[in-house]
Design a protein around this motif. Structure first.
Motif, PDB file in Angstrom:
ATOM      1  N   LEU A 144       0.843  -1.200   0.000  1.00  0.00           N
ATOM      2  CA  LEU A 144       0.000   0.000   0.000  1.00  0.00           C
ATOM      3  C   LEU A 144       0.877   1.248   0.000  1.00  0.00           C
ATOM      4  O   LEU A 144       0.605   2.211  -0.738  1.00  0.00           O
ATOM      5  CB  LEU A 144      -0.916  -0.002   1.231  1.00  0.00           C
ATOM      6  N   SER A 145       1.928   1.247   0.799  1.00  0.00           N
ATOM      7  CA  SER A 145       2.839   2.390   0.876  1.00  0.00           C
ATOM      8  C   SER A 145       3.521   2.653  -0.463  1.00  0.00           C
ATOM      9  O   SER A 145       3.819   3.805  -0.801  1.00  0.00           O
ATOM     10  CB  SER A 145       3.904   2.143   1.951  1.00  0.00           C
ATOM     11  N   HIS A 146       3.772   1.588  -1.224  1.00  0.00           N
ATOM     12  CA  HIS A 146       4.446   1.715  -2.520  1.00  0.00           C
ATOM     13  C   HIS A 146       3.473   1.890  -3.672  1.00  0.00           C
ATOM     14  O   HIS A 146       3.886   1.912  -4.841  1.00  0.00           O
ATOM     15  CB  HIS A 146       5.321   0.483  -2.765  1.00  0.00           C
ATOM     16  N   GLY A 147       2.186   2.006  -3.361  1.00  0.00           N
ATOM     17  CA  GLY A 147       1.192   2.248  -4.401  1.00  0.00           C
ATOM     18  C   GLY A 147       0.860   1.046  -5.255  1.00  0.00           C
ATOM     19  O   GLY A 147       0.268   1.184  -6.333  1.00  0.00           O
ATOM     20  N   LYS A 148       1.209  -0.153  -4.796  1.00  0.00           N
ATOM     21  CA  LYS A 148       0.944  -1.359  -5.586  1.00  0.00           C
ATOM     22  C   LYS A 148      -0.488  -1.854  -5.423  1.00  0.00           C
ATOM     23  O   LYS A 148      -0.970  -2.629  -6.257  1.00  0.00           O
ATOM     24  CB  LYS A 148       1.928  -2.451  -5.207  1.00  0.00           C
ATOM     25  N   ILE A 149      -1.148  -1.476  -4.317  1.00  0.00           N
ATOM     26  CA  ILE A 149      -2.551  -1.807  -4.097  1.00  0.00           C
ATOM     27  C   ILE A 149      -3.269  -0.543  -3.638  1.00  0.00           C
ATOM     28  O   ILE A 149      -2.628   0.456  -3.271  1.00  0.00           O
ATOM     29  CB  ILE A 149      -2.730  -2.933  -3.056  1.00  0.00           C
ATOM     30  N   ASP A 150      -4.590  -0.580  -3.650  1.00  0.00           N
ATOM     31  CA  ASP A 150      -5.383   0.607  -3.320  1.00  0.00           C
ATOM     32  C   ASP A 150      -5.818   0.645  -1.863  1.00  0.00           C
ATOM     33  O   ASP A 150      -5.954   1.724  -1.281  1.00  0.00           O
ATOM     34  CB  ASP A 150      -6.643   0.650  -4.190  1.00  0.00           C
ATOM     35  N   VAL A 151      -6.078  -0.528  -1.295  1.00  0.00           N
ATOM     36  CA  VAL A 151      -6.723  -0.606   0.013  1.00  0.00           C
ATOM     37  C   VAL A 151      -6.125  -1.775   0.795  1.00  0.00           C
ATOM     38  O   VAL A 151      -5.720  -2.780   0.208  1.00  0.00           O
ATOM     39  CB  VAL A 151      -8.251  -0.841  -0.131  1.00  0.00           C
ATOM     40  N   VAL A 152      -6.079  -1.628   2.119  1.00  0.00           N
ATOM     41  CA  VAL A 152      -5.782  -2.755   2.996  1.00  0.00           C
ATOM     42  C   VAL A 152      -6.982  -2.965   3.907  1.00  0.00           C
ATOM     43  O   VAL A 152      -7.538  -2.006   4.447  1.00  0.00           O
ATOM     44  CB  VAL A 152      -4.512  -2.524   3.844  1.00  0.00           C
ATOM     45  N   LYS A 208       5.025   8.601  10.208  1.00  0.00           N
ATOM     46  CA  LYS A 208       4.094   9.627   9.726  1.00  0.00           C
ATOM     47  C   LYS A 208       3.081   9.077   8.722  1.00  0.00           C
ATOM     48  O   LYS A 208       2.615   9.792   7.827  1.00  0.00           O
ATOM     49  CB  LYS A 208       4.852  10.803   9.116  1.00  0.00           C
ATOM     50  N   ASN A 209       2.728   7.814   8.867  1.00  0.00           N
ATOM     51  CA  ASN A 209       1.761   7.223   7.949  1.00  0.00           C
ATOM     52  C   ASN A 209       0.384   7.879   8.039  1.00  0.00           C
ATOM     53  O   ASN A 209      -0.389   7.830   7.085  1.00  0.00           O
ATOM     54  CB  ASN A 209       1.629   5.723   8.224  1.00  0.00           C
ATOM     55  N   SER A 210       0.085   8.476   9.202  1.00  0.00           N
ATOM     56  CA  SER A 210      -1.218   9.127   9.366  1.00  0.00           C
ATOM     57  C   SER A 210      -1.381  10.335   8.448  1.00  0.00           C
ATOM     58  O   SER A 210      -2.503  10.791   8.215  1.00  0.00           O
ATOM     59  CB  SER A 210      -1.418   9.555  10.822  1.00  0.00           C
ATOM     60  N   PHE A 211      -0.265  10.872   7.919  1.00  0.00           N
ATOM     61  CA  PHE A 211      -0.338  11.989   6.977  1.00  0.00           C
ATOM     62  C   PHE A 211      -0.580  11.506   5.546  1.00  0.00           C
ATOM     63  O   PHE A 211      -0.884  12.307   4.665  1.00  0.00           O
ATOM     64  CB  PHE A 211       0.958  12.810   7.020  1.00  0.00           C
ATOM     65  N   LYS A 212      -0.441  10.195   5.328  1.00  0.00           N
ATOM     66  CA  LYS A 212      -0.564   9.642   3.983  1.00  0.00           C
ATOM     67  C   LYS A 212      -1.808   8.772   3.820  1.00  0.00           C
ATOM     68  O   LYS A 212      -2.367   8.689   2.728  1.00  0.00           O
ATOM     69  CB  LYS A 212       0.664   8.794   3.651  1.00  0.00           C
ATOM     70  N   PHE A 213      -2.211   8.121   4.921  1.00  0.00           N
ATOM     71  CA  PHE A 213      -3.303   7.156   4.839  1.00  0.00           C
ATOM     72  C   PHE A 213      -4.329   7.409   5.934  1.00  0.00           C
ATOM     73  O   PHE A 213      -4.022   7.999   6.964  1.00  0.00           O
ATOM     74  CB  PHE A 213      -2.770   5.720   4.963  1.00  0.00           C
ATOM     75  N   SER A 214      -5.543   6.923   5.701  1.00  0.00           N
ATOM     76  CA  SER A 214      -6.588   7.064   6.720  1.00  0.00           C
ATOM     77  C   SER A 214      -7.590   5.923   6.603  1.00  0.00           C
ATOM     78  O   SER A 214      -7.710   5.286   5.549  1.00  0.00           O
ATOM     79  CB  SER A 214      -7.318   8.407   6.567  1.00  0.00           C
ATOM     80  N   VAL A 215      -8.298   5.690   7.689  1.00  0.00           N
ATOM     81  CA  VAL A 215      -9.370   4.698   7.692  1.00  0.00           C
ATOM     82  C   VAL A 215     -10.558   5.274   6.929  1.00  0.00           C
ATOM     83  O   VAL A 215     -11.060   6.339   7.256  1.00  0.00           O
ATOM     84  CB  VAL A 215      -9.774   4.333   9.131  1.00  0.00           C
TER      85      VAL A 215
END
Length: 281
Positions: free
Chosen positions: A198-206, A221-228
């Motif tokens: 997900l971090s590398h943009g290979k999938i859309d959702v976890v 700092k993943n909270s600045f890039k991803f969210s529930v």
């Protein structure tokens, strides 16, 4: 941009390629509700009926790669919420317990073949699993969530999305049964591998348990890039009874001890103390 040129869409198609397996399920009804971690302990009246005077040895099996539930520390010792709960249960139920590390997809088989006595590994109690093993009372409950990039502005949907999930988990089973027909399920050996892609943009959702997702969001700092994006509350309403400790079918003596232990640590406040060490809510 996805490079899965070999993959095409068809109902209930499964394609294995290297460490990935892709599956396409049927239509899923989407439910929205903000969620938080919830603790659950379904206590029956075990204390008066269980004899704990004689010590019993119990070999627990788990997969120590699912923080914060179970993981290996710097000294390669098993730690985590599940491990602490199991140790507390062993203390009050007069059990001498040892823990063994095994791949997640083989945990229930090891019980069926008698290699180990009990499995504690964030195992959802589902109808399918209850056909293979017996479960203790539930000691934890929280709905899984869908995690994706913050930059996505459109209303969340899994339609047409590549969804990462841990292989052979209850979350995986749930998606296979209920995911939209044009969604692609990508099964990983661990949730950490799904987060990496997900971090590398290979999938859309976890799609993963909320506590595991929250830990990921606290890192780098993943909270600045991803969210529930969505909390799948229907998972608990119709699919899972929460986490339980699994034992071989018919092992009533051990199951009674475990349920007695769970009830006792709940009543004495030990369970809440352990819970508070790992979860903020």
């Amino acid at each position: 941009m996805h490079n899965y040129s070999f993959l095409y869409k068809a109902p209930f198609l499964s394609v294995n390629y290297q460490r990935y397996s892709y599956s396409i399920g049927s239509e899923m009804k989407i439910f929205f509700r903000s969620g938080s971690i919830a603790l659950l302990l379904v206590c029956s009246q075990h204390s008066s009926a269980v004899d704990t005077s004689e010590n019993m040895s119990v070999n627990f099996v788990t997969e120590a790669n699912y923080y914060p539930f179970e993981y290996l520390d710097d000294a390669s010792e098993m730690q985590g919420f599940d491990i602490d709960v199991a140790n507390a249960v062993c203390r009050v139920a007069n059990l001498t317990c040892k823990f063994h590390n095994q791949s997640f997809d083989s945990l229930l088989l090891t019980l069926q073949f008698g290699r180990f006595d009990a499995a504690i590994a964030a195992l959802d109690i589902t109808a399918e699993r209850k056909e293979k093993v017996d479960f203790s009372d539930s000691y934890y409950q929280s709905p899984p969530v869908f995690l994706s990039a913050i930059k996505s502005k459109e209303q969340f949907s899994i339609s047409g999305k590549f969804i990462g999930v841990q292989s052979d988990s209850s979350n995986h089973d749930y998606l296979i049964k209920h995911a939209k027909i044009d969604s692609f399920i990508i099964a990983y050996a661990s949730s950490s591998e799904a987060f990496l892609d997900l971090s590398h943009g290979k999938i859309d959702v976890v799609f993963a348990d909320q506590a595991v997702v929250e830990d990921f969001l606290l890192q780098e700092k993943n909270s600045f890039k991803f969210s529930v994006k969505q909390t799948e509350t229907v998972f608990l309403d119709a699919f899972s009874e929460g986490y339980g400790i699994a034992v071989k079918k018919g092992n009533t003596a051990l199951l009674e001890r475990l349920n007695y232990g769970l009830e006792t640590i709940h009543k004495e406040g030990t369970y809440q103390q352990i819970f508070s060490q790992y979860f903020s809510d």
